[in-house]
Design a protein around this motif. Structure first.
Motif, PDB file in Angstrom:
ATOM      1  N   VAL A  46      40.846 -22.555  38.495  1.00  0.00           N
ATOM      2  CA  VAL A  46      41.582 -23.705  38.005  1.00  0.00           C
ATOM      3  C   VAL A  46      42.312 -23.335  36.711  1.00  0.00           C
ATOM      4  O   VAL A  46      41.794 -22.557  35.907  1.00  0.00           O
ATOM      5  CB  VAL A  46      40.645 -24.910  37.766  1.00  0.00           C
ATOM      6  CG1 VAL A  46      39.593 -24.589  36.723  1.00  0.00           C
ATOM      7  CG2 VAL A  46      41.432 -26.152  37.373  1.00  0.00           C
ATOM      8  N   THR A  47      43.513 -23.864  36.544  1.00  0.00           N
ATOM      9  CA  THR A  47      44.270 -23.633  35.318  1.00  0.00           C
ATOM     10  C   THR A  47      44.125 -24.840  34.405  1.00  0.00           C
ATOM     11  O   THR A  47      44.564 -25.939  34.771  1.00  0.00           O
ATOM     12  CB  THR A  47      45.765 -23.401  35.603  1.00  0.00           C
ATOM     13  OG1 THR A  47      45.908 -22.245  36.432  1.00  0.00           O
ATOM     14  CG2 THR A  47      46.541 -23.183  34.302  1.00  0.00           C
ATOM     15  N   PRO A  48      43.509 -24.673  33.242  1.00  0.00           N
ATOM     16  CA  PRO A  48      43.367 -25.807  32.324  1.00  0.00           C
ATOM     17  C   PRO A  48      44.701 -26.148  31.679  1.00  0.00           C
ATOM     18  O   PRO A  48      45.672 -25.384  31.757  1.00  0.00           O
ATOM     19  CB  PRO A  48      42.366 -25.290  31.290  1.00  0.00           C
ATOM     20  CG  PRO A  48      42.571 -23.811  31.291  1.00  0.00           C
ATOM     21  CD  PRO A  48      42.926 -23.440  32.703  1.00  0.00           C
ATOM     22  N   ASP A  49      44.747 -27.297  31.036  1.00  0.00           N
ATOM     23  CA  ASP A  49      45.941 -27.685  30.291  1.00  0.00           C
ATOM     24  C   ASP A  49      45.958 -27.048  28.909  1.00  0.00           C
ATOM     25  O   ASP A  49      47.020 -26.707  28.389  1.00  0.00           O
ATOM     26  CB  ASP A  49      46.013 -29.207  30.164  1.00  0.00           C
ATOM     27  CG  ASP A  49      46.127 -29.874  31.525  1.00  0.00           C
ATOM     28  OD1 ASP A  49      47.233 -29.849  32.090  1.00  0.00           O
ATOM     29  OD2 ASP A  49      45.118 -30.386  32.023  1.00  0.00           O
ATOM     30  N   VAL A  50      44.773 -26.894  28.315  1.00  0.00           N
ATOM     31  CA  VAL A  50      44.643 -26.284  26.990  1.00  0.00           C
ATOM     32  C   VAL A  50      43.394 -25.409  26.975  1.00  0.00           C
ATOM     33  O   VAL A  50      42.349 -25.797  27.508  1.00  0.00           O
ATOM     34  CB  VAL A  50      44.521 -27.346  25.873  1.00  0.00           C
ATOM     35  CG1 VAL A  50      44.322 -26.686  24.506  1.00  0.00           C
ATOM     36  CG2 VAL A  50      45.754 -28.242  25.838  1.00  0.00           C
ATOM     37  N   CYS A  51      43.515 -24.234  26.364  1.00  0.00           N
ATOM     38  CA  CYS A  51      42.368 -23.345  26.146  1.00  0.00           C
ATOM     39  C   CYS A  51      42.081 -23.286  24.645  1.00  0.00           C
ATOM     40  O   CYS A  51      42.966 -22.939  23.857  1.00  0.00           O
ATOM     41  CB  CYS A  51      42.650 -21.930  26.645  1.00  0.00           C
ATOM     42  SG  CYS A  51      43.006 -21.804  28.409  1.00  0.00           S
ATOM     43  N   LEU A  52      40.857 -23.617  24.248  1.00  0.00           N
ATOM     44  CA  LEU A  52      40.402 -23.435  22.879  1.00  0.00           C
ATOM     45  C   LEU A  52      39.592 -22.148  22.844  1.00  0.00           C
ATOM     46  O   LEU A  52      38.596 -22.018  23.555  1.00  0.00           O
ATOM     47  CB  LEU A  52      39.523 -24.612  22.426  1.00  0.00           C
ATOM     48  CG  LEU A  52      40.157 -26.007  22.440  1.00  0.00           C
ATOM     49  CD1 LEU A  52      39.139 -27.045  21.982  1.00  0.00           C
ATOM     50  CD2 LEU A  52      41.388 -26.050  21.560  1.00  0.00           C
ATOM     51  N   VAL A  53      40.013 -21.198  22.019  1.00  0.00           N
ATOM     52  CA  VAL A  53      39.409 -19.861  22.045  1.00  0.00           C
ATOM     53  C   VAL A  53      38.984 -19.433  20.651  1.00  0.00           C
ATOM     54  O   VAL A  53      39.797 -19.424  19.714  1.00  0.00           O
ATOM     55  CB  VAL A  53      40.403 -18.826  22.613  1.00  0.00           C
ATOM     56  CG1 VAL A  53      39.776 -17.437  22.634  1.00  0.00           C
ATOM     57  CG2 VAL A  53      40.859 -19.227  24.018  1.00  0.00           C
ATOM     58  N   ASP A  54      37.711 -19.073  20.513  1.00  0.00           N
ATOM     59  CA  ASP A  54      37.222 -18.470  19.279  1.00  0.00           C
ATOM     60  C   ASP A  54      37.557 -16.980  19.312  1.00  0.00           C
ATOM     61  O   ASP A  54      37.603 -16.361  20.372  1.00  0.00           O
ATOM     62  CB  ASP A  54      35.705 -18.670  19.179  1.00  0.00           C
ATOM     63  CG  ASP A  54      35.123 -18.129  17.890  1.00  0.00           C
ATOM     64  OD1 ASP A  54      35.861 -18.097  16.877  1.00  0.00           O
ATOM     65  OD2 ASP A  54      33.953 -17.736  17.881  1.00  0.00           O
ATOM     66  N   LEU A  55      37.799 -16.398  18.149  1.00  0.00           N
ATOM     67  CA  LEU A  55      38.155 -14.975  18.105  1.00  0.00           C
ATOM     68  C   LEU A  55      36.939 -14.062  18.045  1.00  0.00           C
ATOM     69  O   LEU A  55      36.993 -12.913  18.474  1.00  0.00           O
ATOM     70  CB  LEU A  55      39.054 -14.701  16.895  1.00  0.00           C
ATOM     71  CG  LEU A  55      40.436 -15.357  16.907  1.00  0.00           C
ATOM     72  CD1 LEU A  55      41.236 -14.929  15.679  1.00  0.00           C
ATOM     73  CD2 LEU A  55      41.198 -15.026  18.178  1.00  0.00           C
TER      74      LEU A  55
END
Length: 233
Positions: A46-55
């Motif tokens: 599935v393709t999300p609308d937004v990805c929140l990513v920690d570095l």
């Protein structure tokens, strides 16, 4: 109507809990992951609308992951990181992130930033995914620029938003305020820096002379004008 999906990648359980609660209270659907391999496996389904990513991830380089997401996914990518140095912000934006939020954060601000990213453009003049201009072809379905020799150069989701805005309004002044209103994002220094980075990278990919660009002209104190002749397929 299906609510937007936000995926959260952070190895801290408390951060995932706080973000999940705030986003679901705001009406978003969420998925959260502690490891990049689980997160990337989900993207195949599935393709999300937004990805929140920690570095700071235990199993991969967060910046490299952000770069892959920006080039390969249709989702907006927002970095949430404890790295607060200016250079970290600049690097994240240069690699294709749409926004950068530092820890500790206010969950309400994260929700507001996501809503800004998802805000629909006020008007769309064209719905095609292919535009031709000055020997270039932009394929927005594949995030690729093709030169007149057939050489392909990928561009990120964030760069594509700016490029499409220029191509839909050629030879017209586009102010910073118009860019902020159309593209979404919190107004201020962070948004301005993000735009500067994206425009600089687009100029590089288009082979522009940074001292005398032919296509994307800066009108100091006013905004930008795209000077190319554009045709949409």
């Amino acid at each position: 109507m299906t609510q937007p999906l936000v995926t959260i990648l952070d190895d801290e359980p408390e951060i995932r809990r706080i973000l999940t609660e705030a986003l679901e209270d705001a009406g978003f659907r969420t998925q959260s992951f502690a490891r990049a391999r689980e997160f990337e496996a989900s993207l195949k389904r599935v393709t999300p609308d937004v990805c929140l990513v920690d570095l700071s991830l235990p199993d991969t380089d967060g910046l490299a992951l952000v770069h892959r997401l920006a080039l390969e996914q249709g989702a907006a990518v927002i970095i949430i990181s404890g790295r607060a140095q200016v250079q970290d912000r600049v690097t994240g934006l240069e690699l294709g992130a749409d926004d950068y939020i530092t820890k500790p954060f206010d969950p309400a601000e994260v929700v507001a930033r996501i809503r800004a990213r998802l805000r629909a453009p006020k008007a769309q003049q064209h719905h095609s995914d292919v535009a031709r201009f000055n020997g270039w072809t932009a394929y927005f379905d594949r995030y690729v620029l093709e030169s007149d020799t057939g050489a392909e150069t990928p561009f990120s989701h964030a760069e594509g938003e700016v490029l499409r805005l220029f191509l839909e309004s050629p030879k017209r002044l586009i102010s910073r305020a118009q860019m902020q209103e159309t593209l979404g994002g919190a107004a201020g220094e962070s948004f301005d820096r993000a735009m500067d980075v994206r425009i600089s990278r687009l100029r590089t990919k288009l082979g522009e002379d940074p001292k005398n660009p032919r296509l994307i002209k800066t009108i100091y104190g006013a905004g930008y004008i795209f000077l190319g002749d554009v045709a949409w397929d």
